[in-house]
Scaffold this active site. Structure first.
Site, PDB file in Angstrom:
ATOM      1  N   HIS A   1     -43.267  45.954  37.846  1.00 38.55           N
ATOM      2  CA  HIS A   1     -43.038  46.801  39.014  1.00 38.55           C
ATOM      3  C   HIS A   1     -41.556  47.157  39.071  1.00 38.55           C
ATOM      4  O   HIS A   1     -40.697  46.419  38.565  1.00 38.55           O
ATOM      5  CB  HIS A   1     -43.433  46.071  40.286  1.00 38.55           C
ATOM      6  CG  HIS A   1     -44.904  45.876  40.441  1.00 38.55           C
ATOM      7  ND1 HIS A   1     -45.469  45.539  41.645  1.00 38.55           N
ATOM      8  CD2 HIS A   1     -45.926  45.963  39.546  1.00 38.55           C
ATOM      9  CE1 HIS A   1     -46.788  45.435  41.501  1.00 38.55           C
ATOM     10  NE2 HIS A   1     -47.086  45.675  40.226  1.00 38.55           N
TER      11      HIS A   1
ATOM     12  N   GLU B   1     -39.374  46.936  41.378  1.00 37.87           N
ATOM     13  CA  GLU B   1     -38.522  45.914  41.998  1.00 37.87           C
ATOM     14  C   GLU B   1     -38.219  44.776  41.038  1.00 37.87           C
ATOM     15  O   GLU B   1     -37.080  44.306  40.949  1.00 37.87           O
ATOM     16  CB  GLU B   1     -39.194  45.335  43.244  1.00 37.87           C
ATOM     17  CG  GLU B   1     -39.540  46.362  44.302  1.00 37.87           C
ATOM     18  CD  GLU B   1     -40.976  46.878  44.191  1.00 37.87           C
ATOM     19  OE1 GLU B   1     -41.375  47.340  43.101  1.00 37.87           O
ATOM     20  OE2 GLU B   1     -41.695  46.829  45.197  1.00 37.87           O
TER      21      GLU B   1
END
Length: 151
Positions: free
Chosen positions: A54, A56
């Site tokens: 992801h 992040e």
């Protein structure tokens, strides 16, 4: 260098465009400390066959590698979509100081939309959360992607 939450979210949206160009859900993340970018990420789950890739997580990994420390105290993470539980947990573990969210995620958001990892009394670290920075642009980016994918 003068900076604003909108400026950093613009960078997250540029990174989201990289994800979209690769056929990934367009989410981008920028990790900042003292006005400098330490980590950048965009969704790469499909291309890498990695469920943890992801935006992040990639930004956290890049910042930790550049600092030589997994603890990212004093950092702010700007992300175009509210993080999932995995990403929220990683932010707590990394000791992020502040999370700035573009669009809320009513299906999987872990900063209060579905669950609230950051508001848990059981968490060993508190992450401040700011919502809604360039929210309409962030949401439109996602909606346009899914309109194209699911006509």
């Amino acid at each position: 260098m003068s900076s604003s939450p909108e400026m950093w979210m613009e960078e997250a949206l540029r990174l989201a465009a990289k994800a979209q160009a690769a056929g990934e859900v367009p989410v981008g993340a920028v990790l900042v400390r003292d006005g400098s970018i330490l980590g950048r990420g965009w969704n790469q789950v499909v291309g890498t066959n990695d469920p943890t890739a992801h935006a992040e997580i990639i930004a956290l990994r890049e910042a930790a590698a550049s600092l030589g420390n997994y603890r990212l105290t004093g950092c702010e993470l700007y992300v175009s979509l509210e993080p999932c539980a995995m990403c929220a947990g990683a932010m707590v573990h990394a000791r992020i100081g502040k999370l700035v969210i573009g669009a809320d995620d009513p299906k999987a958001g872990a900063a209060g939309s579905v669950i609230d990892v950051f508001g848990s009394a059981l968490a060993n670290h508190r992450v401040a959360v700011e919502r809604g920075v360039l929210a309409s642009r962030c949401m439109e980016t996602l909606q346009a992607f899914f309109r194209e994918k699911r006509p």
